[in-house]
Design a protein around this motif. Structure first.
Motif, short mmCIF file in Angstrom:
data_model
loop_
_atom_site.label_atom_id
_atom_site.label_comp_id
_atom_site.label_asym_id
_atom_site.label_seq_id
_atom_site.Cartn_x
_atom_site.Cartn_y
_atom_site.Cartn_z
N UNK A 124 5.78 -6.81 -4.82
CA UNK A 124 4.59 -6.13 -5.32
C UNK A 124 4.79 -4.63 -5.08
N UNK A 125 4.91 -3.86 -6.17
CA UNK A 125 5.11 -2.42 -6.00
C UNK A 125 3.87 -1.77 -5.41
N UNK A 153 4.75 -3.32 0.99
CA UNK A 153 4.78 -2.37 2.11
C UNK A 153 3.58 -2.59 3.03
N UNK A 154 3.82 -2.50 4.33
CA UNK A 154 2.74 -2.68 5.30
C UNK A 154 1.65 -1.65 5.10
N UNK A 155 2.02 -0.42 4.73
CA UNK A 155 1.01 0.62 4.52
C UNK A 155 0.14 0.33 3.30
N UNK A 156 0.66 -0.45 2.35
CA UNK A 156 -0.15 -0.84 1.19
C UNK A 156 -1.24 -1.83 1.61
N UNK A 157 -0.85 -2.77 2.45
CA UNK A 157 -1.83 -3.74 2.96
C UNK A 157 -2.92 -3.01 3.75
N UNK A 158 -2.53 -2.08 4.59
CA UNK A 158 -3.51 -1.33 5.38
C UNK A 158 -4.40 -0.48 4.48
N UNK A 194 5.51 -10.80 3.32
CA UNK A 194 6.59 -10.28 4.16
C UNK A 194 6.49 -8.76 4.06
N UNK A 195 5.87 -8.13 5.04
CA UNK A 195 5.65 -6.68 4.95
C UNK A 195 6.84 -5.92 5.53
N UNK A 196 6.99 -4.69 5.08
CA UNK A 196 8.07 -3.82 5.55
C UNK A 196 7.51 -2.41 5.70
N UNK A 197 8.19 -1.60 6.48
CA UNK A 197 7.72 -0.23 6.70
C UNK A 197 8.22 0.72 5.62
N UNK A 198 9.52 0.94 5.52
CA UNK A 198 10.06 1.90 4.55
C UNK A 198 11.02 1.26 3.55
N UNK A 219 5.79 1.35 -3.96
CA UNK A 219 7.23 1.18 -3.74
C UNK A 219 7.96 1.07 -5.07
N UNK A 220 9.26 1.37 -5.03
CA UNK A 220 10.14 1.16 -6.16
C UNK A 220 11.21 0.16 -5.75
N UNK A 221 11.84 -0.45 -6.77
CA UNK A 221 12.86 -1.46 -6.52
C UNK A 221 14.18 -0.99 -7.09
#
Length: 305
Positions: A124-125, A153-158, A194-198, A219-221
């Motif tokens: 999910x971008x 991204x974890x910051x997107x969830x927050x 599955x969240x990630x930071x950067x 985010x970009x892929x």
């Protein structure tokens, strides 16, 4: 390669494509398929909220576009690397009557012979409704495998726990609808996340990078294999962004940061010569970027049958 049949029988229903809606290509050993989820009709002013309307009107006229509203394409991607079948974004979904020509992803996946149960990963971008809405369609979740991994991204969830619309210029009631879609997505798919930071490597050569700007966790892929490269830019780039990368889009939550991200991303893609695909570029949205004075130039690939 991923299926490129024009029709496929699914149960008792046959989806017969009247227009091209998917485009297959290879990035080294990675198989990719750009799929159109349809188009969104939006007010023209949303593409340039920080400029004189006269300048916007000139650009629209130069591009042979109508002055008041225009179609925004809506593209997603399927990626296959080894045993990983990865969907990038999920389109609009089926519950927005104001956008009757979008939300076609389930039918178009079926028409391409892609079974939802075969998906191993979804990226999910960002969590705007035209990127998560397809997962909220009735009956879709039940078709997905229980060990599916959804990368965001974890910051997107927050961000969506208390979203900031103070710098955005969206027409009503879109902010309310965006909040509703993001909340439903988190409620329904929280256990899959599955969240990630950067940065996160989803499969060999398939990496997600957080850019921020459009949303906090946008985010970009990046696809890379055997010297070939492609970036799926999500909403970092819109059609006007090549000529005027400093123009703000009304759907950007942090427009100044979005402009910075856009310029840096376009510079990088121009320097590497890699392919670019973006959510809202005209389908199939596959092309290169060239430097053009103070701006950039979009160079579509020749359609390869």
């Amino acid at each position: 390669m991923l299926s490129v049949d024009t029709t496929v029988q699914s149960g008792q229903q046959q989806f017969d494509e009247q227009v091209p809606s998917r485009y297959a290509l290879r990035i080294g050993e990675i198989e990719a398929l750009v799929i159109s989820d349809g188009v969104l009709l939006l007010p023209a002013e949303t593409m340039s909220t920080n400029v004189d309307p006269v300048d916007r009107a000139v650009w629209l006229d130069d591009m042979f576009l109508p002055p008041d509203a225009f179609d925004w394409p809506l593209n997603v991607m399927m990626v296959r690397r080894g045993d990983r079948n990865i969907l990038i974004d999920s389109g609009l979904g089926a519950e927005y009557p104001d956008f009757p020509r979008a939300g076609l992803l389930p039918q178009r996946l079926a028409a391409a012979g892609i079974d939802l149960a075969d998906l191993t990963d979804i990226i999910i971008t960002h969590m705007h409704m035209d990127h998560v809405g397809g997962l909220l369609v009735e009956g879709i979740k039940e078709q997905l495998r229980p060990d599916l991994r959804i990368h965001v991204a974890a910051s997107e969830v927050e961000f969506w726990k208390s979203p900031d619309f103070s710098q955005a210029c969206m027409p009503e009631p879109i902010p309310t609808v965006l909040c509703s879609a993001a909340t439903r997505f988190l409620n329904e798919y929280g256990s899959y996340l599955q969240t990630f930071d950067e940065e996160c490597e989803v499969a060999p050569g398939v990496t997600v990078h957080r850019t921020g700007g459009h949303t906090a966790g946008h985010s970009v892929v990046c696809l890379e294999s055997r010297g070939d490269r492609l970036t799926f830019a999500g909403d970092a780039i819109f059609p006007v962004g090549f000529d005027h990368p400093d123009w703000h889009n009304g759907f950007e939550h942090y427009p100044d940061e979005s402009a910075r991200v856009r310029v840096e991303l376009l510079k990088k893609i121009a320097a590497t010569g890699e392919l670019l695909v973006a959510t809202h570029l005209p389908f199939p949205s596959v092309g290169h970027v060239a430097i053009d004075g103070d701006g950039f130039r979009w160079v579509p690939v020749i359609w390869d049958f």
